[in-house]
Design an enzyme around this catalytic site. Sequence first.
Site, PDB file in Angstrom:
ATOM      1  N   ARG A   1     -40.879 -40.117   2.061  1.00 43.00           N
ATOM      2  CA  ARG A   1     -41.148 -40.341   0.643  1.00 43.00           C
ATOM      3  C   ARG A   1     -40.777 -41.736   0.147  1.00 43.00           C
ATOM      4  O   ARG A   1     -41.466 -42.303  -0.704  1.00 43.00           O
ATOM      5  CB  ARG A   1     -40.345 -39.290  -0.126  1.00 43.00           C
ATOM      6  CG  ARG A   1     -40.975 -38.865  -1.382  1.00 43.00           C
ATOM      7  CD  ARG A   1     -40.295 -37.631  -1.916  1.00 43.00           C
ATOM      8  NE  ARG A   1     -40.973 -36.422  -1.492  1.00 43.00           N
ATOM      9  CZ  ARG A   1     -40.540 -35.200  -1.773  1.00 43.00           C
ATOM     10  NH1 ARG A   1     -39.426 -35.033  -2.467  1.00 43.00           N
ATOM     11  NH2 ARG A   1     -41.205 -34.146  -1.362  1.00 43.00           N
TER      12      ARG A   1
ATOM     13  N   HIS B   1     -40.372 -39.670  -6.485  1.00 40.81           N
ATOM     14  CA  HIS B   1     -41.522 -38.977  -5.896  1.00 40.81           C
ATOM     15  C   HIS B   1     -42.751 -39.845  -6.123  1.00 40.81           C
ATOM     16  O   HIS B   1     -42.987 -40.315  -7.235  1.00 40.81           O
ATOM     17  CB  HIS B   1     -41.707 -37.602  -6.549  1.00 40.81           C
ATOM     18  CG  HIS B   1     -42.593 -36.690  -5.755  1.00 40.81           C
ATOM     19  ND1 HIS B   1     -43.948 -36.884  -5.677  1.00 40.81           N
ATOM     20  CD2 HIS B   1     -42.322 -35.609  -4.997  1.00 40.81           C
ATOM     21  CE1 HIS B   1     -44.471 -35.936  -4.901  1.00 40.81           C
ATOM     22  NE2 HIS B   1     -43.497 -35.151  -4.474  1.00 40.81           N
TER      23      HIS B   1
ATOM     24  N   ARG C   1     -34.173 -37.889   1.109  1.00 37.50           N
ATOM     25  CA  ARG C   1     -34.303 -36.478   1.510  1.00 37.50           C
ATOM     26  C   ARG C   1     -35.662 -36.206   2.143  1.00 37.50           C
ATOM     27  O   ARG C   1     -36.695 -36.661   1.642  1.00 37.50           O
ATOM     28  CB  ARG C   1     -34.131 -35.579   0.282  1.00 37.50           C
ATOM     29  CG  ARG C   1     -34.338 -34.108   0.566  1.00 37.50           C
ATOM     30  CD  ARG C   1     -34.025 -33.282  -0.661  1.00 37.50           C
ATOM     31  NE  ARG C   1     -34.895 -33.600  -1.775  1.00 37.50           N
ATOM     32  CZ  ARG C   1     -36.067 -33.027  -2.009  1.00 37.50           C
ATOM     33  NH1 ARG C   1     -36.537 -32.114  -1.180  1.00 37.50           N
ATOM     34  NH2 ARG C   1     -36.782 -33.365  -3.061  1.00 37.50           N
TER      35      ARG C   1
ATOM     36  N   HIS D   1     -36.980 -38.084  -9.098  1.00 34.95           N
ATOM     37  CA  HIS D   1     -37.256 -36.711  -8.673  1.00 34.95           C
ATOM     38  C   HIS D   1     -36.027 -35.964  -8.182  1.00 34.95           C
ATOM     39  O   HIS D   1     -35.823 -34.809  -8.546  1.00 34.95           O
ATOM     40  CB  HIS D   1     -38.310 -36.778  -7.562  1.00 34.95           C
ATOM     41  CG  HIS D   1     -38.711 -35.458  -7.004  1.00 34.95           C
ATOM     42  ND1 HIS D   1     -39.258 -34.464  -7.777  1.00 34.95           N
ATOM     43  CD2 HIS D   1     -38.650 -34.953  -5.735  1.00 34.95           C
ATOM     44  CE1 HIS D   1     -39.529 -33.398  -7.012  1.00 34.95           C
ATOM     45  NE2 HIS D   1     -39.151 -33.675  -5.782  1.00 34.95           N
TER      46      HIS D   1
ATOM     47  N   GLU E   1     -45.633 -31.628   5.258  1.00 35.68           N
ATOM     48  CA  GLU E   1     -45.278 -32.559   4.178  1.00 35.68           C
ATOM     49  C   GLU E   1     -44.760 -33.847   4.809  1.00 35.68           C
ATOM     50  O   GLU E   1     -44.505 -33.896   6.017  1.00 35.68           O
ATOM     51  CB  GLU E   1     -44.254 -31.918   3.229  1.00 35.68           C
ATOM     52  CG  GLU E   1     -44.865 -30.753   2.452  1.00 35.68           C
ATOM     53  CD  GLU E   1     -43.943 -30.091   1.447  1.00 35.68           C
ATOM     54  OE1 GLU E   1     -42.852 -30.614   1.184  1.00 35.68           O
ATOM     55  OE2 GLU E   1     -44.326 -29.026   0.933  1.00 35.68           O
TER      56      GLU E   1
HETATM   57  C1  SIN Z   1     -43.269 -31.705  -3.541  1.00 34.83           C
HETATM   58  O1  SIN Z   1     -43.741 -30.599  -3.494  1.00 34.83           O
HETATM   59  O2  SIN Z   1     -43.891 -32.728  -3.337  1.00 34.83           O
HETATM   60  C2  SIN Z   1     -41.800 -31.831  -3.870  1.00 34.83           C
HETATM   61  C3  SIN Z   1     -41.025 -30.963  -3.003  1.00 34.83           C
HETATM   62  C4  SIN Z   1     -39.711 -31.570  -2.681  1.00 34.83           C
HETATM   63  O3  SIN Z   1     -39.180 -32.308  -3.505  1.00 34.83           O
HETATM   64  O4  SIN Z   1     -39.231 -31.361  -1.565  1.00 34.83           O
END
Ligand code: SIN
Length: 485
Positions: free
Chosen positions: A272, A231, A364, A329, A118
């Site tokens: 992010r 997000h 985060r 988010h 991620e």
């Molecule tokens: C996501 O799956 O994109 C969100 C997960 C998160 O907020 O860490």
Amino acid sequence: MRAGPVTHADVAVVGAGAAGLFTALTAAAAGGRVALVSATPLARTASYWAQGGLAAALAEGDSPEAHLADTERAGRRLTRRSAAEVLVREAPERVRELEGLGVRFDADRHGDLALGLEGGHSIRRVVHAGGSATGRRVVRQLSALAVQHPNVDVLEGARATALWTGDDGACRGLVLEDGRALATRAVVLCTGGTAALWERTTNPPGSLGSGLLLARRAGARLADLELMQFHPTAVAGVRGREGFLVTEAIRGEGATLHGADGERFVDELAPRDEVAQAVVAEMRRTGSPSVGLDMTAIDPALFPNVVSSLREAGLDPTTQPIPVAPAAHYGMGGIVTDLQGRSTVGGLYAVGETACTGLHGANRLASNSLTECCVFGRRAGLAALDDPLPAGAATPPTAQPLPTPGRETRDALWRHAGLERSRDGLATLQLDPYPLARLIGACALLREESRGAHLRTDFPERDPALDHHHTIVAPGAAPCFEQWD
Ligand code: SIN
């Protein structure tokens, strides 16, 4: 409302998401009597909807040090190192503990944990359950265990409306909306965050910061309320699916973002804050209300619940780009806590998104939050049992309903404390009827710089003098900065 009957427990845990359930089960397994207070039926909390997984250094070639470095890089010089060190060191053990509790994480073809990538992670590090159904699987399993546990009393449909503090200012229990009171050694607030205060959000409607209001009324300090993470890929312009999250893990498998001209415009796996801000810049450049997420090359079987939700909304992710735009988010701020989850009020704890350990800094790292729920839930669940039983007889306070935000508050936060903010807009929040909106505005006004999720158009640069400086809201005082190392 008149005070009702008083029952006793060692620990009252308010909120039955991943943080609340893990805290409750830890305290119960250690022999404590636990009251688990949940406004919603179990397994209907924000964690239930969490699509991300748990980040933990489990891969060969990974290490807690590398996880720490990624967490700090994403946090933009605001991460509290001591909290991040706890998280990265204890994360692998908590994943194994969840497996021991019956959570079945996705495995690769050798039967080893399948690790996803991620944004902001330098290596595959995220465990999932059922692809993008991790929150659902974890919360379902832990809820089932809580319901069966002889030491846990589940109070479903019960809403905490006041904390019960003694003459010494320490928390000795809580009062429910119906007037019933619980006398306890400790109360642990796990009520989630504030993201549903913004008009456009990935969160369920209950994420309104109720725990923060309860704690503030009891005299606890709050921190970093201006730091709301947006997000980058929430569905936009689709009726019935507005704000639906399309997990970052899909970008980890190769999905790409495209502007109206079809061109890619950002590294999709950057942290992010960077991706969300690039999406907004691209939308402004092209005048389009969304960008396209191309996931046509992704195996739909990997993310079954995302794919089926999109299909129900009339979108076929295997053949067409999905219109997405940022949405509120996750709040990095919350109730100030130490490394055991203790707030600044005796007997009062907070865990998960409700808490602010400083772990997430100003942005985060993806999938650090479910991990945080378990790491700090365990710590708080054990520490809370060492608090003294409340001494002597006392009368609980009368139930006082918490305020609820109206539509104007959600509009105002989106407009004035959204991805881009400036003094004039933030100043208008000072007149908002909802107390948390005023506090969010005040913290955002104080932070005259841009850092992580907080982008001030009138102060576009990071101010190095504010590295590691958190905005603190203490009772009866204007917000101020405090340095945390
Ligand atoms: C996501 O799956 O994109 C969100 C997960 C998160 O907020 O860490």
